[in-house]
Design an enzyme around this catalytic site. Structure first.
Site, short mmCIF file in Angstrom:
data_model
loop_
_atom_site.label_atom_id
_atom_site.label_comp_id
_atom_site.label_asym_id
_atom_site.label_seq_id
_atom_site.Cartn_x
_atom_site.Cartn_y
_atom_site.Cartn_z
N ASP A 1 -17.05 7.45 -2.08
CA ASP A 1 -15.96 7.20 -1.20
C ASP A 1 -15.67 8.69 -0.65
O ASP A 1 -16.28 9.46 -1.12
CB ASP A 1 -15.09 6.78 -2.01
CG ASP A 1 -13.44 6.36 -1.14
OD1 ASP A 1 -13.85 6.21 0.07
OD2 ASP A 1 -12.57 6.28 -1.86
N GLN B 1 -10.27 -3.91 -3.55
CA GLN B 1 -11.68 -3.34 -3.10
C GLN B 1 -12.73 -3.59 -4.14
O GLN B 1 -13.48 -4.10 -4.17
CB GLN B 1 -11.54 -1.87 -2.90
CG GLN B 1 -12.71 -1.26 -2.56
CD GLN B 1 -13.21 -1.48 -0.90
OE1 GLN B 1 -12.30 -1.42 -0.19
NE2 GLN B 1 -14.37 -2.00 -0.97
N ARG C 1 -14.52 -8.37 1.59
CA ARG C 1 -12.79 -7.95 1.33
C ARG C 1 -12.22 -9.30 1.81
O ARG C 1 -11.19 -9.82 1.28
CB ARG C 1 -12.44 -6.92 2.14
CG ARG C 1 -13.23 -5.60 2.07
CD ARG C 1 -12.60 -4.97 0.44
NE ARG C 1 -11.22 -5.14 0.19
CZ ARG C 1 -10.15 -4.05 0.42
NH1 ARG C 1 -10.77 -3.08 1.24
NH2 ARG C 1 -9.18 -4.31 0.39
N ARG D 1 0.78 -1.02 0.11
CA ARG D 1 -0.03 -0.12 -0.06
C ARG D 1 0.87 1.20 0.04
O ARG D 1 1.73 1.28 0.90
CB ARG D 1 -0.92 0.06 1.18
CG ARG D 1 -1.63 1.40 1.28
CD ARG D 1 -2.67 1.31 2.24
NE ARG D 1 -3.91 0.54 1.89
CZ ARG D 1 -5.28 0.67 2.24
NH1 ARG D 1 -5.49 1.51 3.22
NH2 ARG D 1 -6.16 0.18 1.85
N CYS E 1 -16.49 2.12 0.52
CA CYS E 1 -15.43 1.30 0.85
C CYS E 1 -15.27 1.26 2.28
O CYS E 1 -14.43 0.35 2.78
CB CYS E 1 -14.08 1.22 -0.12
SG CYS E 1 -13.47 2.78 0.13
N HIS F 1 -7.25 0.91 -6.71
CA HIS F 1 -7.73 -0.15 -5.36
C HIS F 1 -8.55 -1.28 -5.78
O HIS F 1 -9.49 -1.64 -5.64
CB HIS F 1 -8.57 0.58 -4.39
CG HIS F 1 -8.52 0.30 -3.08
ND1 HIS F 1 -7.72 -0.90 -2.59
CD2 HIS F 1 -9.14 0.50 -1.85
CE1 HIS F 1 -8.04 -1.14 -1.41
NE2 HIS F 1 -8.77 -0.16 -0.83
N1 CP Z 1 -11.56 -0.09 2.09
C1 CP Z 1 -10.31 -0.01 2.67
O1 CP Z 1 -9.50 -0.45 1.80
O2 CP Z 1 -10.13 0.20 4.19
P1 CP Z 1 -8.65 0.28 4.75
O3 CP Z 1 -8.14 1.70 4.44
O4 CP Z 1 -9.19 0.34 6.18
O5 CP Z 1 -7.85 -0.85 4.26
N1 NVA Z 2 -9.84 6.77 -1.53
C1 NVA Z 2 -9.64 6.39 -0.19
C2 NVA Z 2 -9.72 5.01 -0.15
C3 NVA Z 2 -9.52 4.33 1.24
C4 NVA Z 2 -9.82 2.88 1.43
C5 NVA Z 2 -8.10 6.67 0.18
O1 NVA Z 2 -7.42 6.70 -0.75
O2 NVA Z 2 -7.73 7.30 1.29
#
Ligand code: CP
Ligand code: NVA
Length: 332
Positions: free
Chosen positions: A238, A146, A306, A116, A278, A143
């Protein structure tokens, strides 16, 4: 509890890494959905399925995470393997060791890596340097895990995905980009409403439209959230301030305010529409508390899925390249 194997024959005609949904064929998306549903059913029945005994997954996260981290770690355990959470602050990367050296070393210890990070080019560099599968656990641009699990949730709630009408409202961010890529693989009708300057990446939309021509899907962009949501089966939003965008907060709160998913906007969707997010969510910003916690919301089932999709991804990408020994049978 019984130890079981899954039926079906694997055809490992996919790349080493999972960085974007666009790189996965529609047939492979369908296969992942079937596998995730099978793994979910097994867990519901208390059946132990451990094809990854002896495997170790590394998770290297430069941004916070609840769902992605925990579902990958729990999923790996349930599949018989182990996971190691590697905070970038604790490994030598933070003192200047290169990604190339770290990736090549970790490839000698581990069987897969979930990354990540911020710039999508960083996860691409990991994938290029590592000899083990690299899974994108979120970048600024995508993502994919997701979006794949979201297809599972939509299919559970709405049946066959072809022709299902999805409205995404708000910031055209990493989640929307991957959702568009995933939805066109399965023939969905996608309407996206964002303010000017906050649209999903145009290159992604162009590629998605090419895919849509083959699958019967469509992707339409508008600045009007009410047009996007009209008669939608699924309404998705989101956060307005994604991780790394904190300095833009005041501007984003102002510009995105008309795109809040609230009771009035939801009225335009089908009466049986589902609401997806999400998570994490900010009640009172991109979505009202009433909608997020209301009767249309499926966000907890969405978060649960997930886990099941993560497990399908692990089985596919990790066991594609290695035969693990253990009490569990390999699925192939
Ligand atoms: N939706 C999602 O990826 O959540 P987290 O940031 O908690 O992993
Ligand atoms: N769009 C958000 C998603 C978090 C799961 C971010 O990147 O922070």
């Amino acid at each position: 509890m019984t130890v079981h194997s899954l039926p079906g024959k694997a055809s490992h005609s996919f790349g080493k890494d999972l960085l974007t949904v666009s790189a996965i064929s529609p047939a492979h998306v369908a296969r992942l959905l079937r596998l995730a549903a099978q793994l979910k059913a097994k867990r519901r029945r208390g059946v132990v399925y451990q094809p990854l005994i002896g495997a170790t997954l590394g998770l290297l996260f430069e941004k916070p995470s609840t769902r992605t981290r925990v579902s990958f770690e729990a999923g790996m355990n349930q599949l018989g393997g182990q996971s190691l959470f590697l905070s970038t602050a604790d490994i030598q990367l933070c003192r200047g060791e290169t990604i190339a050296d770290t990736a090549r070393v970790l490839s000698r210890y581990l069987d897969g890596l979930v990354i990540r990070t911020y710039d999508h080019a960083i996860v691409e560099e990991w994938a290029q340097q590592a000899t083990i599968p690299v899974i994108n656990g979120l970048t600024d641009l995508f993502h994919p895990c997701q979006a794949l699990s979201d297809l599972l949730t939509i299919r559970e709630k709405k049946g066959p995905l072809k022709g299902v009408k999805l409205a995404y409202v708000g910031d055209g961010n990493n989640v929307s980009n991957s959702l568009i890529e995933a939805a066109v693989k399965v023939g969905m009708i996608v309407n996206v409403a964002c303010p000017s300057g906050y649209e999903p990446d145009q290159r992604i939309v162009d590629v998605a439209r090419e895919e849509a021509e083959k699958t019967g899907a469509s992707v339409t962009l508008t600045e009007n959230p009410h047009i996007a949501v009209k008669e939608a089966d699924v309404v998705y939003t989101d956060v307005w301030i994604s991780m790394g965008r904190e300095r833009e907060q005041s501007r984003r709160l102002k510009i995105l305010a008309p795109y809040q998913l609230n009771e009035r906007l939801l009225k335009g969707a089908r009466p049986d529409a589902i609401v997806m997010h999400c998570l994490p969510a900010h009640r009172g910003q991109e979505i009202t508390a009433g909608v997020l916690d209301g009767e249309h919301s499926v966000v907890l089932d969405q978060a649960e899925n997930r886990l099941h999709m993560q497990k399908a991804i692990l089985v596919e990408w990790l066991s594609a390249r290695k035969q693990y020994k253990g009490t569990g049978k390999k699925w192939a």
